[in-house]
Every structure is written in C-alpha cells, then in structure tokens.
Design a protein around this motif. Structure first.
Motif, mmCIF file in Angstrom:
data_model
loop_
_atom_site.group_PDB
_atom_site.id
_atom_site.type_symbol
_atom_site.label_atom_id
_atom_site.label_comp_id
_atom_site.label_asym_id
_atom_site.label_seq_id
_atom_site.Cartn_x
_atom_site.Cartn_y
_atom_site.Cartn_z
ATOM 1 N N ASP A 100 89.864 26.100 -32.072
ATOM 2 C CA ASP A 100 90.305 25.302 -31.015
ATOM 3 C C ASP A 100 90.227 23.771 -31.575
ATOM 4 N N LEU A 101 90.730 22.803 -30.738
ATOM 5 C CA LEU A 101 90.805 21.541 -30.891
ATOM 6 C C LEU A 101 89.630 20.900 -31.686
ATOM 7 N N ALA A 102 88.332 21.216 -31.001
ATOM 8 C CA ALA A 102 87.453 20.575 -31.437
ATOM 9 C C ALA A 102 87.206 21.007 -32.965
ATOM 10 N N GLN A 103 87.070 22.178 -33.299
ATOM 11 C CA GLN A 103 86.912 22.987 -34.446
ATOM 12 C C GLN A 103 87.878 22.309 -35.546
ATOM 13 N N ALA A 104 89.327 22.164 -35.136
ATOM 14 C CA ALA A 104 90.127 21.375 -35.904
ATOM 15 C C ALA A 104 89.808 20.110 -36.344
ATOM 16 N N CYS A 105 89.257 19.241 -35.353
ATOM 17 C CA CYS A 105 88.609 17.820 -35.478
ATOM 18 C C CYS A 105 87.431 17.999 -36.433
ATOM 19 N N ARG A 106 86.512 18.890 -36.403
ATOM 20 C CA ARG A 106 85.275 18.741 -37.118
ATOM 21 C C ARG A 106 85.999 19.328 -38.634
ATOM 22 N N ASP A 107 87.063 20.168 -38.747
ATOM 23 C CA ASP A 107 87.335 20.582 -40.210
ATOM 24 C C ASP A 107 88.339 19.746 -40.871
ATOM 25 N N HIS A 108 88.818 18.647 -40.191
ATOM 26 C CA HIS A 108 89.567 17.631 -40.568
ATOM 27 C C HIS A 108 89.227 16.306 -40.731
ATOM 28 N N TYR A 109 88.230 15.843 -39.680
ATOM 29 C CA TYR A 109 87.966 14.491 -39.996
ATOM 30 C C TYR A 109 86.305 14.547 -40.841
ATOM 31 N N SER A 110 85.897 13.393 -41.073
ATOM 32 C CA SER A 110 84.568 13.112 -41.725
ATOM 33 C C SER A 110 83.506 13.582 -40.600
ATOM 34 N N PRO A 111 82.243 13.802 -40.885
ATOM 35 C CA PRO A 111 81.172 13.985 -40.121
ATOM 36 C C PRO A 111 81.038 13.074 -39.146
ATOM 37 N N LEU A 112 81.058 11.782 -39.528
ATOM 38 C CA LEU A 112 81.108 10.582 -38.562
ATOM 39 C C LEU A 112 82.036 10.562 -37.466
ATOM 40 N N LEU A 345 79.926 20.488 -33.100
ATOM 41 C CA LEU A 345 78.512 20.511 -33.951
ATOM 42 C C LEU A 345 78.552 21.871 -34.437
ATOM 43 N N ASN A 346 79.092 22.995 -34.429
ATOM 44 C CA ASN A 346 79.186 24.137 -34.945
ATOM 45 C C ASN A 346 77.682 24.869 -34.659
ATOM 46 N N ILE A 347 77.248 24.590 -33.444
ATOM 47 C CA ILE A 347 75.839 25.195 -32.835
ATOM 48 C C ILE A 347 76.225 25.733 -31.460
ATOM 49 N N LYS A 348 75.317 26.719 -31.171
ATOM 50 C CA LYS A 348 75.583 27.435 -30.129
ATOM 51 C C LYS A 348 74.002 27.186 -29.060
ATOM 52 N N PHE A 349 74.491 26.961 -27.841
ATOM 53 C CA PHE A 349 73.459 26.729 -26.853
ATOM 54 C C PHE A 349 73.492 27.753 -25.968
ATOM 55 N N LYS A 350 72.516 28.317 -25.327
ATOM 56 C CA LYS A 350 72.535 29.275 -24.352
ATOM 57 C C LYS A 350 73.470 28.793 -23.255
ATOM 58 N N PRO A 351 74.386 29.586 -22.532
ATOM 59 C CA PRO A 351 75.479 29.010 -21.540
ATOM 60 C C PRO A 351 74.660 28.223 -20.660
ATOM 61 N N TRP A 352 73.542 28.854 -19.889
ATOM 62 C CA TRP A 352 72.950 28.441 -18.747
ATOM 63 C C TRP A 352 72.291 26.886 -19.139
ATOM 64 N N ILE A 353 71.828 26.754 -20.272
ATOM 65 C CA ILE A 353 71.294 25.446 -20.829
ATOM 66 C C ILE A 353 72.478 24.478 -20.688
ATOM 67 N N ARG A 354 73.586 24.745 -21.537
ATOM 68 C CA ARG A 354 74.654 23.779 -21.585
ATOM 69 C C ARG A 354 75.188 23.219 -20.345
ATOM 70 N N ARG A 355 75.337 24.421 -19.427
ATOM 71 C CA ARG A 355 75.795 24.129 -17.987
ATOM 72 C C ARG A 355 75.007 23.110 -17.307
#
Length: 446
Positions: A100-112, A345-355
């Motif tokens: 997805d676009l977020a993963q693509a940004c993470r895999d292309h740009y620097s961590p900062l 961030l490459n981390i997962k939260f439970k959907p109800w917490i995230r929402r």
C-alpha cells in the motif's frame, strides 16, 4: 510474502501484506468470464467513492449551486476526472508492488521522513473523522432532534458497529457501504425529481465557462471544489484494499487485476460524480432559482428545502443522505487509519483500539464546538477539517506519482509518457489550488 524480484527498487523488503487479516481473501474466478471477474473486483471502488461524497464536500456544492446555479458543474466534472486518474495510480501501485502507499513510503524513504509522513497522515485522518462526526451529528439532530452534544457521544457507538462487520469479512464491509451509497442515491434521486431542474442548463453547466475565472468568488468556490476533491486517505486505502482480491500474483494476473479494478474504480467514481453533481443541481434548482443565493450551510439548506419544495419528505431524505454519508465515510476512515499505522510503522494494533483512539481525538474538538458555539461552531470545524486535508494532500500525491513513474519499482507496469506528464500536471494543479485555497482561507478572503 514478497519475493526478491518484487523488492527491486525498494529500500526494504516488504515482509507483511497490507491488511493481513483480509489479504487475498476475496476469491476471483479462474475461468474466463468477464462478468464474474468484474463482480469479484467490484467493491473497493465503492469504498473509495465514499470519500468523494462525505459531509466535507456538501458545503462547497451547496454554496456553489446557490450562488452560481449550474455553472460550477464543470468543476465537479473536472475534479472527478482528476480523481479517476489518481485512484488508478493507487490501485496500480497496490497490485504491481503488493504494497500500500504507506508501506511504499516506508520502504523508499528514510525512517525520519516516513515518521513525519505518518504524523501528517494521522492528523489528516483525525480531521477527516471530525468531518464525519459533524455530518452524522447534524443528521441525527435533523432526523430525531437529538442535541448536538449527545449526538457527538452517540457517534462513538459506530466504532463497535464497524468492527462487527469487519470481523464478519471484507465482503460484508463492502455490502454495507454499497447499501449506504444506494440509500444516498435514492434520497438524491427523490430530491432531484422534486426540485425539477432544467435539463438544458444542467448540460450547459458541464461545459467549462470562462465566467468562472472572471468572477473572483466563483473562482474561489471552484478552487474549494477542485482542490479538496481528492481525499489523501483514499490513496492509501485504495492501494491496500485492492489486494484483498485473490488474483494470480503473476504479470498476466496483475494485468487482469488492473483491468477489472480500473473498471470498478471508474464506475464507482462516476457514481460519486452523480451524487456530488446532484447536491449542486438541487441547490441550483431550489435556492438559486428562488433567490436564496447566500445559502452555504448544511442546516440552513435543510430548513429551506421543505418550504421551497413543499414536501416534508425532502427534508427527511436530505437528512438520511447526510447520515448515510457520515457513516460511510466513518467506515472507510477506520480502514485507512489501520492501513496507515501498520504501513508506516510496521506494527499492528487491535482494530478497536486503533478506531477508538482516532474517534476520541476527533470527538474532543467536536464536543467543545457544539457546547460553546452550537451549529455555527461545527460548521467552522468542517471548514478547518478540509484545510487540514488539503495540507496533507500533496504529501500523498507526490510519492504516489513518483513511485508509479519509476521503472525500477513498477517494471513493465510503469506509467507511460502521456500518463506521467498528465499525472504530474494534475498533481501540480491540485497542490497549487490547495495552497491558494489555504492562503485565502487563513486571510479570511472569499
């Protein structure tokens, strides 16, 4: 799981599929059959179309129709064309690169850089959620007379309703969205028939009129319609949810997926165009025709619809459409928030917490505005939310156009010369108009 060949051109290897719990979960028929395959790919486009008919778009459409009649229909048409191109790039990125676009940004740009992009995106999603809350709260007041402060609290409940359907399966989510869009469609069809618009003027309005640019106020509203049409979270969302389809992850399979996903996206966004155009047409046929040219507020528009059209049903259908719009946008905003957090961030939260976190962030300003300022305060918040979305937009479009135009990342699916030029031109136009809109809004110019 990504193979090594698909990682060429990226800084990191993508180790987790987007929305892993529903990744490749919707089956696609293996045998040849256009209609069965098209049905299998139908759904993601509807979820995307929701973002183009959310409560945040209503104010500009109502204002444009009331003040200038049908003249700004051409602006909605052009805006929709831009959206079709950009959403095509988003779905192509997801299918070809399996990111997805977020993963693509993470895999292309620097961590900062990735972290800063994530922060900006989270702010935009909270702003989008704010607009959805306001739309739902206004609809609840119009339909049931529920005070705005209680309406804000009631919107927390939809967190659990959404999660229920999410656990049932992705097709259930798409079905709910389709049902709500169908509700909006019925409501506005009734409104259009009741308002008796002039067909010739509608057709004339689709053709760009030089008067739009000559009149500074119509130009300002046009910028509001065009500049805020493409929702940044939709680009992240589309690049992810298209991967829920179980198509062969081969060159031929991806070509097939792009073909049917493009049809789904284009038809769905055409439906969004009809609904947005309907809001402007109804406003033009009722308020502009009756001399109420200063109408720019959703509540004022609702109050005047009933006496002008002479039917209480018109007010009910208007409020129902607003409620369906708010709830639909809430659902897609939830998914976008999950995609953005997991992707960057490459981390997962439970959907109800995230929402719940996203909703609580949006509830605080909505509650304060409803208590202190009432309807006018929430209307101002609606405008502020659109400005925040406009600021974030360039940080989503530029990476998308850049990635899909990179042959090292896209291989044989890289954008052709015409698409590269047109997509960058669209990007520049949208960014310029958004900056112009933000500048004038902050200075209080109209």
């Amino acid at each position: 799981m990504q193979n090594k060949k698909s990682s060429i051109g990226w800084r990191n290897e993508n180790k987790r599929p987007s929305l892993s719990e529903v990744f490749s979960s919707v089956s696609v028929p293996k045998q040849k059959g256009i209609w069965k395959k098209l049905f299998a790919f139908t759904g993601p486009g509807l979820l995307i179309a929701v973002g183009y008919m959310d409560p945040g778009n209503w104010a500009t459409d109502i204002s444009g129709g009331a003040q200038f009649g049908y003249m700004l229909l051409s602006v909605i048409f052009i805006s929709n064309f831009f959206a079709i191109i950009l959403q095509y790039l988003a779905l192509k990125l997801g299918i070809v690169c399996e990111r997805d676009l977020a993963q693509a940004c993470r895999d292309h740009y620097s961590p900062l850089i990735s972290f800063l992009l994530w922060i900006l995106c989270e702010i935009a999603i909270a702003a989008c959620d704010l607009a959805e809350i306001i739309g739902s709260v206004l609809a609840l007041k119009l339909l049931f007379g529920i005070p705005m402060t209680w309406g804000v609290l009631i919107t927390v409940i939809d967190v659990f309703i959404i999660l229920f359907f999410q656990y049932k399966g992705f097709r259930y989510i798409e079905s709910v969205v389709a049902a709500l869009i169908f509700t909006i469609l019925i409501c506005f069809s009734f409104e259009i028939i009741s308002s008796k618009p002039e067909i010739f003027l509608i057709l004339k309005g689709i053709i760009p009129n030089p008067e739009i640019i000559k009149n500074s106020h119509s130009f300002y509203i046009s910028i509001g319609i065009l500049g805020a049409t493409v929702m940044p979270h939709n680009l992240y969302l589309h690049s992810s949810i298209i991967q829920t389809r179980d198509y062969p992850r081969t060159i031929e399979g991806k070509k097939m997926a792009i073909k049917y996903a493009t049809i789904d996206s284009t038809l769905s966004l055409s439906l969004a165009f009809f609904i947005n155009a309907s809001i402007l047409i109804i406003s033009a046929a009722t308020f502009h025709k009756s001399g109420y040219t200063e109408i720019a507020d959703i509540m004022d528009a609702h109050k005047l619809l009933i006496p002008i059209l002479g039917s209480s049903l018109s007010g009910i259908f208007f409020a129902l459409a607003l409620l369906a719009s708010g709830q639909n946008s809430t659902l897609t905003g939830t998914l976008a928030g999950q995609i953005v957090m997991e992707g960057f961030l490459n981390i997962k939260f439970k959907p109800w917490i995230r929402r719940l976190i996203t909703r609580l962030i949006a509830i605080v300003p909505a509650m304060i505005a409803s208590i202190v300022y009432g309807e006018k305060g929430t209307a101002k918040l609606l405008i502020i939310s659109q400005i925040i979305l406009s600021i974030q937009l360039s940080f989503a479009i530029v990476p998308l156009v850049n990635f899909t135009g990179d042959s090292k990342k896209m291989g044989p699916f890289v954008n052709g010369a015409i698409l590269k030029i047109s997509s960058w031109l669209i990007t520049i136009i949208i960014i310029f108009l958004n900056l112009f809109l933000i500048y004038n809004t902050l200075l209080g110019r109209r």
